[in-house]
Motif scaffolding. Structure first.
Motif, short mmCIF file in Angstrom:
data_model
loop_
_atom_site.label_atom_id
_atom_site.label_comp_id
_atom_site.label_asym_id
_atom_site.label_seq_id
_atom_site.Cartn_x
_atom_site.Cartn_y
_atom_site.Cartn_z
N THR A 52 0.84 -1.20 0.00
CA THR A 52 0.00 0.00 0.00
C THR A 52 0.88 1.25 0.00
OG1 THR A 52 -0.05 0.21 2.42
CG2 THR A 52 -1.66 -1.29 1.40
N SER A 53 0.24 2.40 -0.11
CA SER A 53 0.99 3.66 -0.09
C SER A 53 1.66 3.89 1.26
CB SER A 53 0.05 4.83 -0.41
OG SER A 53 -1.03 4.86 0.51
N ALA A 54 1.13 3.26 2.30
CA ALA A 54 1.72 3.40 3.64
C ALA A 54 2.81 2.37 3.90
CB ALA A 54 0.63 3.26 4.70
N GLY A 55 2.97 1.43 2.97
CA GLY A 55 4.03 0.45 3.11
C GLY A 55 3.62 -0.90 3.66
N SER A 56 2.33 -1.11 3.87
CA SER A 56 1.87 -2.43 4.31
C SER A 56 1.98 -3.41 3.16
CB SER A 56 0.43 -2.36 4.80
OG SER A 56 0.33 -1.52 5.94
N THR A 57 2.43 -4.62 3.49
CA THR A 57 2.68 -5.61 2.46
C THR A 57 1.94 -6.91 2.74
OG1 THR A 57 4.64 -6.44 3.61
CG2 THR A 57 4.98 -4.70 2.00
N ASN A 58 1.68 -7.64 1.68
CA ASN A 58 1.25 -9.03 1.84
C ASN A 58 1.76 -9.84 0.66
OD1 ASN A 58 -0.93 -9.20 -0.26
ND2 ASN A 58 -1.84 -7.65 1.01
N TYR A 59 1.85 -11.15 0.89
CA TYR A 59 2.49 -12.05 -0.06
C TYR A 59 1.67 -13.33 -0.25
CZ TYR A 59 6.61 -9.18 0.87
OH TYR A 59 7.49 -8.13 1.01
N ALA A 60 1.81 -13.92 -1.41
CA ALA A 60 1.28 -15.26 -1.62
C ALA A 60 2.09 -16.23 -0.75
CB ALA A 60 1.41 -15.65 -3.08
N ASP A 61 1.42 -17.25 -0.26
CA ASP A 61 2.10 -18.21 0.60
C ASP A 61 3.31 -18.83 -0.09
OD1 ASP A 61 -0.91 -19.53 2.22
OD2 ASP A 61 0.35 -17.78 2.67
N SER A 62 3.22 -19.00 -1.39
CA SER A 62 4.27 -19.69 -2.15
C SER A 62 5.57 -18.88 -2.22
CB SER A 62 3.78 -20.01 -3.56
OG SER A 62 3.41 -18.83 -4.23
N VAL A 63 5.51 -17.59 -1.92
CA VAL A 63 6.72 -16.75 -2.04
C VAL A 63 7.16 -16.15 -0.71
CG1 VAL A 63 6.08 -16.21 -4.42
CG2 VAL A 63 5.57 -14.57 -2.59
N LYS A 64 6.39 -16.36 0.33
CA LYS A 64 6.75 -15.80 1.64
C LYS A 64 8.14 -16.27 2.07
CE LYS A 64 2.17 -15.00 3.64
NZ LYS A 64 1.17 -15.46 4.62
N GLY A 65 8.93 -15.33 2.54
CA GLY A 65 10.29 -15.65 2.98
C GLY A 65 11.31 -15.64 1.86
N ARG A 66 10.85 -15.56 0.62
CA ARG A 66 11.78 -15.54 -0.53
C ARG A 66 11.70 -14.23 -1.32
NH1 ARG A 66 11.08 -18.95 -4.66
NH2 ARG A 66 8.82 -19.15 -4.40
N PHE A 67 10.52 -13.66 -1.41
CA PHE A 67 10.29 -12.43 -2.18
C PHE A 67 10.05 -11.26 -1.23
CE2 PHE A 67 8.43 -14.40 -6.34
CZ PHE A 67 9.52 -15.26 -6.41
N THR A 68 10.50 -10.08 -1.64
CA THR A 68 10.26 -8.86 -0.88
C THR A 68 9.80 -7.75 -1.82
OG1 THR A 68 11.97 -9.44 0.74
CG2 THR A 68 11.22 -7.15 0.70
N ILE A 69 8.65 -7.17 -1.51
CA ILE A 69 8.14 -6.05 -2.29
C ILE A 69 8.47 -4.75 -1.56
CG2 ILE A 69 5.83 -6.11 -1.24
CD1 ILE A 69 4.70 -5.33 -4.02
N SER A 70 8.83 -3.73 -2.32
CA SER A 70 9.10 -2.42 -1.75
C SER A 70 8.74 -1.35 -2.78
CB SER A 70 10.57 -2.29 -1.34
OG SER A 70 11.42 -2.44 -2.47
N ARG A 71 8.67 -0.12 -2.34
CA ARG A 71 8.33 0.95 -3.28
C ARG A 71 9.05 2.23 -2.91
NH1 ARG A 71 1.93 1.98 -2.83
NH2 ARG A 71 2.39 3.95 -3.92
N ASP A 72 9.27 3.03 -3.93
CA ASP A 72 9.84 4.36 -3.76
C ASP A 72 8.78 5.34 -4.24
OD1 ASP A 72 11.16 6.82 -4.07
OD2 ASP A 72 13.05 5.88 -4.60
N ASN A 73 8.08 5.93 -3.31
CA ASN A 73 6.96 6.80 -3.67
C ASN A 73 7.42 8.04 -4.44
OD1 ASN A 73 5.00 5.16 -2.49
ND2 ASN A 73 5.27 6.09 -0.48
#
Length: 121
Positions: A52-73
């Motif tokens: 989200t714009s506030a930085g809250s994240t969620n992931y598919a179970d299949s990628v948790k612990g391996r993938f990281t999402i981030s953003r530069d607003n």
């Protein structure tokens, strides 16, 4: 309009890493959510990660612990760091963003063209 352009895909061996980027441009007042989906041949499109714009994240179970999402607003850009890649991660990865083009716009959902990720030895 809002354009999304992905980059960073490619061929990588199992256990390797890739970093995808998605830059939004055009007439942008604000961006709410930014998401990564993927679609493999013969399979349905799958939500991989969201932020989200506030930085809250969620992931598919299949990628948790391996993938990281981030953003530069400031850059209207979202990233997907993918580590310990597996052959099952092979797919076209698509960027999706919910954005408003101007103050008062109800907002729309915009998509990039996708970038191919292939995990193979």
């Amino acid at each position: 309009q809002v354009q999304l352009v992905e980059s960073g895909g490619g061929l990588v061996q199992p256990g390797g890493s890739l970093r995808l980027s998605c830059a939004a441009s055009g007439s942008i007042f604000s961006i709410n959510y930014m998401r990564w989906y993927r679609q493999a041949p013969g399979k349905e499109r799958e939500l991989v990660a969201a932020i989200t714009s506030a930085g809250s994240t969620n992931y598919a179970d299949s990628v948790k612990g391996r993938f990281t999402i981030s953003r530069d607003n400031a850059k209207n850009t979202v990233y997907l760091q993918m580590n310990n890649l597996k052959p099952g991660d092979t797919a076209v990865y698509l960027c999706n963003a919910g954005a408003r083009r101007y103050n008062g716009d109800y907002g729309g959902s915009y998509w990039g063209q996708g970038t191919q990720v292939t995990v193979s030895s």
